[in-house]
Write an enzyme that holds these catalytic residues in place. Structure first.
Site, short mmCIF file in Angstrom:
data_model
loop_
_atom_site.label_atom_id
_atom_site.label_comp_id
_atom_site.label_asym_id
_atom_site.label_seq_id
_atom_site.Cartn_x
_atom_site.Cartn_y
_atom_site.Cartn_z
N CYS A 169 36.91 49.22 53.60
CA CYS A 169 37.49 50.56 53.47
C CYS A 169 36.43 51.62 53.83
O CYS A 169 36.16 51.81 55.00
CB CYS A 169 38.04 50.75 52.05
SG CYS A 169 39.14 52.18 51.90
N GLU B 281 39.66 41.71 49.11
CA GLU B 281 39.31 41.15 47.80
C GLU B 281 40.51 41.03 46.86
O GLU B 281 40.52 40.18 45.96
CB GLU B 281 38.22 42.01 47.13
CG GLU B 281 38.64 43.40 46.69
CD GLU B 281 38.46 44.48 47.73
OE1 GLU B 281 38.37 45.67 47.37
OE2 GLU B 281 38.42 44.13 48.93
N HIS C 107 41.64 46.00 51.92
CA HIS C 107 40.85 45.43 50.82
C HIS C 107 41.16 43.93 50.68
O HIS C 107 42.05 43.55 49.92
CB HIS C 107 41.17 46.14 49.51
CG HIS C 107 40.65 47.53 49.43
ND1 HIS C 107 39.45 47.86 48.83
CD2 HIS C 107 41.15 48.71 49.88
CE1 HIS C 107 39.24 49.17 48.91
NE2 HIS C 107 40.27 49.70 49.54
#
Length: 556
Positions: A398, A527, A525
């Site tokens: 990001c 994750e 993102h």
């Protein structure tokens, strides 16, 4: 529907989320389908506008919900895909009730906390619990509800009352209450103290809820005398007093619950013994023991803004953990405050500046996670430059991708004042700009949120290969600034590969450097979708590159 309610007492931060997730894991291992709900009693509509320093990470769901980080624990532990409605807040409840009142749905009645707010809470719980979250059709067998905060908080009173009514309406065999409490040990005396838990349970019972189980948090295993005392004064059978003591890693918590036969007592309380099986936690046991026995470390430099509270980057930390275990490595995360890398820091705090650069230069790989605001940006740019020039594996997420673009524009294109309009509205070279569809007047839920498709324009790109030679990926987003499409051509001509774009083909989602072992920036993102048994491909590639094993992995 069977409900398992997890409440907390004495102090906050005891690990109710991990406890609730672990209960779900054990019940899933018994062959049951599980869903989860997190209740946050704060007045915010969602967690989107809250500071990471105050509340930890904002977790993003597929549907764009900005929610409490505990829902991230639920998704990782249970391998489910939750919705924003699985996170209930006081703000959402009052907003829905007031909207009904304005429409005239209450037919002129006086709108009150009881019954209107409590009814709204019950209706919300009962409707959301029916939504399948595991990819299968039909409702789950059990809904695990975590009530945030501690028993006795003024703001949670309507929820306590609603849950009391829910327990009465669904019946005893469909409701199980597990109270998480602290058993402290005073240094001088060295005795496990039960009085705080006694008071917490008394408070809970005074509000109309009686716990069926106590989940006692302690540094060391509970003594039998402590259990006996808790049982006597809290009216809970000794067999239902669960000890969740400190463990090497949180994957041991489901194993602790299994070893204490918690599943059998919970199933008995919920009248599920006839349909459930003995828990199969072999994969969890292997995962927990594998991590405990790892000795080889990989040193990762995390250059961020909110390093004072590691929960600010909880999902990133977990994704690194998942990737490292897949590589038989233990993550050694070195936290670097981005501002300590800046030139100004060399004058104001020379020791912190020298220490930050020493850590950065000794790291095997560098990660710059997401964030908002201009603090520390110059330090992040310096970290990206160091990684690019010294061939150190770099992953920018990001903001981290935007930082890589800014650094490339300054150092390679020679645009010394290249910047994001977020940090410098008057920059003559805006390489990162505010998204056209964003709102400049409202902050909540106005970003580009949720799962979005990213088209990978080149199958020979590193990102495509890591994801399995795919032409697109669906990942979760949370941003309101983007790389300026007008500079795309000049960036590519100068060597920065723009390998991923959105559905329109204009918004830049993934960047790579070709002549670098691993230099990847992503606007999304990754994750948030990483799982213990399925690490994020980008994080896996990042760790492999740090150990110079990436090409071997790709060729195999």
């Amino acid at each position: 529907m069977k409900y398992v309610l997890v409440t907390g007492g004495v102090v906050s931060g005891l690990g109710k989320g991990v406890t609730a997730s672990s209960i779900g894991v054990v019940l899933e291992a018994c062959g049951l389908r599980v869903t989860s709900i997190k209740i946050d009693p704060y007045l915010n509509t969602d967690a989107g506008t809250m500071s990471p320093f105050e509340h930890g990470e904002v977790f993003v769901l597929d549907d764009g919900g900005e929610v409490d980080l505990d829902l991230g624990n639920y998704e990782r532990f249970l391998d489910v895909t939750l919705t924003k409605d699985n996170n209930i807040t006081t703000g959402k409840i009052y907003q829905s009730v007031l909207e009904k009142e304005r429409k005239g749905d209450y037919l002129g009645k006086t709108v009150q906390v009881v019954p209107h707010i409590t009814d709204a809470i019950k209706d919300w719980i009962e409707s959301v619990s029916l939504i399948p979250v595991d990819g299968k059709e039909g409702q789950a067998d059990v809904c695990v509800i975590e009530l945030g905060g501690t028993v006795g908080d003024i703001e949670s009173m309507p929820f306590i009352e609603a849950l009391r009514q829910l327990s009465f309406s669904v019946g005893q065999e469909n409701f199980c209450l597990i109270h998480v409490s602290l058993i402290p040990v005073l240094g001088v005396v060295g005795e496990q103290k039960t009085k705080p838990t006694q008071h917490s349970v008394r408070e809970l019972r005074a509000l109309g809820l009686t716990p069926h189980f106590l989940a006692c948090r302690s540094a060391q295993p509970l003594l039998e005398a402590t259990k006996a005392k808790l049982s006597q004064f809290c009216h809970v059978p000794a067999a239902n007093i669960l000890n969740i003591h400190d463990v090497p890693n949180i994957w041991h918590v489901p194993l602790l619950l299994r070893n204490q036969n918690a599943y059998h007592s919970i199933l008995k309380q919920l009248n599920l013994t006839s349909v459930a099986t003995a828990p199969d936690l072999d994969s969890w046991t292997k995962m927990a023991e594998t991590f405990d026995n790892l000795t080889d470390h990989v040193k990762i430099a995390m250059v961020g803004k909110y390093v004072g509270l590691t929960d600010s980057y909880l999902s990133v930390v977990k994704a690194l953990l998942h990737a490292c275990i897949a590589c038989s490595l233990k993550p050694q995360i070195e936290w670097i405050a981005a501002s300590d890398l800046e030139d100004e820091s060399e004058k104001s705090t020379p020791e912190a500046h020298a220490a930050a650069w020493k850590i950065l230069k000794s790291a095997e790989c560098i990660l710059v996670p997401g964030g908002f605001g201009d603090r520390g940006v110059s330090g992040m740019v310096l970290a990206a430059k160091y990684a690019r020039e010294n061939k150190v594996p770099y992953l920018g997420i990001c903001l981290g991708m935007q930082i890589a673009v800014i650094e490339f524009a300054r150092s390679v294109l020679g645009l010394e004042r290249a910047n994001s309009t977020e940090f410098d509205a008057q920059t003559p070279d805006p390489v990162v700009i505010f998204m056209p569809e964003g709102s400049r007047t409202h902050m909540g839920s106005t970003m580009r949120l949720g799962s979005r498709r990213t088209h990978l324009e080149s199958r020979d790109s590193l990102t495509s290969k890591l994801y399995g030679d795919v032409c697109y990926v669906d990942e979760r987003h949370r941003h309101r600034y983007e790389v300026n499409p007008e500079v795309a051509q000049v960036l590519e001509e100068s060597g920065l590969r723009l390998v991923g774009k959105d559905d329109t083909g204009k918004r830049i989602e993934v960047i790579e450097l070709h002549d670098h072992p691993f230099y990847v920036g992503v606007q999304f993102h990754p994750e948030f979708k990483s799982r213990p048994t399925r690490p994020s491909p980008l994080f896996l590639g990042f760790i492999l590159a740090a150990r110079k094993l990436l090409q071997t992995h790709l060729s195999s």
